[in-house]
Design an enzyme around this catalytic site. Structure first.
Site, mmCIF file in Angstrom:
data_model
loop_
_atom_site.group_PDB
_atom_site.id
_atom_site.type_symbol
_atom_site.label_atom_id
_atom_site.label_comp_id
_atom_site.label_asym_id
_atom_site.label_seq_id
_atom_site.Cartn_x
_atom_site.Cartn_y
_atom_site.Cartn_z
ATOM 1 N N GLU A 13 0.830 -1.203 0.000
ATOM 2 C CA GLU A 13 0.000 0.000 0.000
ATOM 3 C C GLU A 13 0.867 1.257 0.000
ATOM 4 O OE1 GLU A 13 -3.940 -0.590 2.442
ATOM 5 O OE2 GLU A 13 -2.237 -1.359 3.588
ATOM 6 N N TYR A 45 -12.527 27.790 0.266
ATOM 7 C CA TYR A 45 -12.477 26.341 0.097
ATOM 8 C C TYR A 45 -11.348 25.886 -0.811
ATOM 9 C CZ TYR A 45 -15.923 27.631 -3.533
ATOM 10 O OH TYR A 45 -16.602 28.226 -4.566
ATOM 11 N N GLU A 64 -6.684 7.062 10.596
ATOM 12 C CA GLU A 64 -6.920 7.877 11.787
ATOM 13 C C GLU A 64 -5.863 8.975 11.912
ATOM 14 O OE1 GLU A 64 -8.629 3.772 12.725
ATOM 15 O OE2 GLU A 64 -6.927 4.578 11.618
ATOM 16 N N LYS A 90 -10.986 4.807 2.004
ATOM 17 C CA LYS A 90 -9.982 4.114 1.188
ATOM 18 C C LYS A 90 -10.755 3.155 0.298
ATOM 19 C CE LYS A 90 -6.193 2.278 2.937
ATOM 20 N NZ LYS A 90 -5.277 1.320 3.612
#
Length: 108
Positions: A13, A45, A64, A90
């Site tokens: 990954e 933004y 996290e 994900k």
């Protein structure tokens, strides 16, 4: 927001990467830009996107960790934000089966 990034616990990954979707919500007193019609007074933004993009570019093992960094970085750039939430998906995580997404949601 959609990003290609390198977050995950597996070496593959971190090397190959994956697709991620980030949703961000914020609450702030917007009465000033509502009166002035001036982007300098607003929660821009485009700048929020750039802060999030910068954090998504930093490899992490855990979503996290990415979520916390995003909240901290946006709050540092826009201290007048009262509340915020980030959600990171994900897509197609390597879990050994067909899974649409793994999701982490965190609040400021």
């Amino acid at each position: 927001m959609q990003f290609y990034a390198y977050h995950g616990c597996f070496e593959e990954e971190q090397r190959i990467g994956n697709r991620f979707v980030v949703n961000f919500w914020a609450e702030a007193d917007l009465s000033l830009p509502a009166r002035t019609d001036n982007i300098e007074d607003a929660l821009n933004y485009q700048e929020v996107y750039n802060v999030i993009k910068g954090q998504m570019a930093i490899k992490s093992h855990l979503l996290e960790n990415v979520a916390r960094r995003i909240l901290d970085a946006v709050k540092e750039r826009f201290p007048y934000i009262e509340n915020a939430q980030v959600q990171i998906d994900k897509l197609n995580p390597p879990l050994g089966g067909q899974v649409y997404a793994s999701r982490v949601t965190m609040n400021l």
